[in-house]
Enzyme design. Sequence first.
Site, PDB file in Angstrom:
ATOM      1  N   GLU A   1       0.871  -1.165   0.000  1.00 10.81           N
ATOM      2  CA  GLU A   1       0.000   0.000   0.000  1.00 10.81           C
ATOM      3  C   GLU A   1       0.911   1.220   0.000  1.00 10.81           C
ATOM      4  O   GLU A   1       1.688   1.439   0.927  1.00 10.81           O
ATOM      5  CB  GLU A   1      -0.884  -0.030   1.253  1.00 10.81           C
TER       6      GLU A   1
ATOM      7  N   ASP B   1      -5.578   9.757   9.138  1.00  8.90           N
ATOM      8  CA  ASP B   1      -4.273   9.312   9.629  1.00  8.90           C
ATOM      9  C   ASP B   1      -3.894   9.896  10.976  1.00  8.90           C
ATOM     10  O   ASP B   1      -4.157  11.055  11.281  1.00  8.90           O
ATOM     11  CB  ASP B   1      -3.192   9.672   8.598  1.00  8.90           C
TER      12      ASP B   1
ATOM     13  N   TYR C   1     -10.991  -4.181   3.217  1.00  6.36           N
ATOM     14  CA  TYR C   1     -10.119  -3.558   4.222  1.00  6.36           C
ATOM     15  C   TYR C   1     -10.945  -3.336   5.483  1.00  6.36           C
ATOM     16  O   TYR C   1     -11.795  -2.457   5.525  1.00  6.36           O
ATOM     17  CB  TYR C   1      -9.612  -2.231   3.664  1.00  6.36           C
TER      18      TYR C   1
END
Lengths: 266, 398
Positions: free
Chosen positions: A51, A62, A176
């Site tokens: 990734e 993030d 995911y």
Amino acid sequence: MGKERIEKVFKEKLANREKLFVPYIMAGDGGLDILQERIQFLEDSGVSAIELGIPFSDPVADGPTIQKAGLRSLKEGTTLKGVLEKLKEFKEETTVPIIIMTYINLVFRYGLEKFAEDARVAGVDGVIIPDVPMEEEDLVTEYLKRNDIAFIRLVALTSSEDRIKEIARRSEGFLYAVSVMGTTGSRKTHEEQVEDYLKKLKEYSSVPVLAGFGISSVEQARKLSAHCDGVIVGSRIVDLFHEGKEEEVKALIQGSIQKLEPSHQE
Amino acid sequence: MTTYTLPDKRGKFGPYGGQFVPELLMPALIELEEAYETAQNDLQFQKELRYYLKQYVGRETPLYFAEQLTKHVGGAKIFLKREDLNHTGAHKINNTIGQALLTKRMGKKKVIAETGAGQHGVATATVSALFNLDCIIFMGAEDIERQKLNVFRMELLGAEVRSVPNGSGTLKDATNEALRYWASHVNDTHYIIGSAVGPHPFPKMVRDFQSVIGMETREQILQQEGKLPDAVIACVGGGSNSIGMFYPFVEDDEVKLYGVEAGGLGIEKGQHAAAITKGEKGILHGSLSKVLQDDAGQIKEAFSISAGLDYPGVGPEHSYLHETNRVTYESVTDKEALEAFQLLSKTEGIIPALESSHAVAYAVKLAKDMSPDETIVVCLSGRGDKDVAQVQKRLEVE
């Protein structure tokens, strides 16, 4: 190439009774010149796919580690265009699937159609865009499909049963499974519900299910992998590379992909 | 214009708006949308909202004919919608009261908010004290340094102010951090976004809560002048006071609407916060709108003397109203805003917020070329006490 490459590589690994391991690295952290070497290193260490993060000024999904790596990379002048051009240079030598992870504004600004085409030409196999939920995915899926690039969808602990079913139904490449409440690198312990959640996802999904966010040790990776097909590790890998601890990266990968068979354990 | 019913079911204003957030937050947005829709149709909720707006906030606010300013300018009659007279000194509380009541309905006990200069932070901390909610305010480290008094105010009201050192340490970074925190605590926390920005349903909901401004104005001007105004002017940062003012006039074609963005040091110098007129289509903080960004899509820093307008994005509905030419967007520089700040203080004895001074500055320009039987309404979104020290410093330098 493309979606098929991800599915083929994953199938082979799983058939070989390995757990899948997808590391996240920040493109341009340390400069784009080391990108090929880093991809090669990870490939040699036995990862299932890579990734590749593209830095964005406002990365809301993030945590601190990847935010900092993004800033370092932006200082190096990294752009989406620059990364795609670099990937294209050595794409013949890359056999591990490459998955671009970035935020929608960079792709939107690049041009949705042009991005999908250029990504295919650069040998990109999949795309993860964390700020594009199901409701907005029409914006990108058509172009990606036309270029055989997998749009990898995320599912979260907060997702309702109906949403999980629908996301699983649409999934390509792999699913995911965000397995913490929060951003990447969250250190919150994995709650008990995670096990049930992963089991449920496995039930609904026809593609492999990988758990990600907040996984930083072999122990954690193995624990989660026991209930799905493998893991994605980001912040820890980014930190280790930044600190120059490549051997530890290798140990983390190899420890995590080992099968959990009692007879093989010490 | 025909009947205006935007946004659509998916939270879109034409191509703008939407819900560009991680999956983790989607269920909270769906929950919020449902709670909001139910509340809208619940007379009890509306009654409660009206009660607090009247008895606690002090609504309705006056629509004041600024006779001295009008004389000074010589042109159209200028009216000021006095949002500066609200409790806490600005329009922000119209929205925080509404969202706090919703928070209670959803059974959540905690709220978070982002703040730049601290006005929305104070308005959120205020309603948190009132409704007994735990409150964390995210504020850029740089802004905390610049706005110490507001930090103390929020703490006095019982809120925790959390410093955000990331990025440039301003509003944009505080918003990022609030979104991240929300993702980790979404089950028991509501995020009170302070402007008409963010993912659906925020732009619609904030507009609706703020449209009390325009609804009152409409009635008041009809009462005082017997006709609708010829022009309505409001400043635009994220765009909540302006959308609240414009929305009730959107279908009145004869009323010209003007949004005034922060021109900073001057548009041509590239140091400004004019997202609509100088930004490009992009996605920031959950919605598609106009955004100040570079060619690669990285978000740029905005620049304005007024912290409340210092934001590189703008609410999606403004981008739509711009594209359809229903609203005209102009910009006013720091220098012009400062002049208007002093002018209104001297002529009317009203010290406007620096944000609102942008609207006043544009009104002065516009009024000059209009006839005395025409009328202009300016949204005076906040009072300027918070800016006095900054303006003093600035004027001493000059």
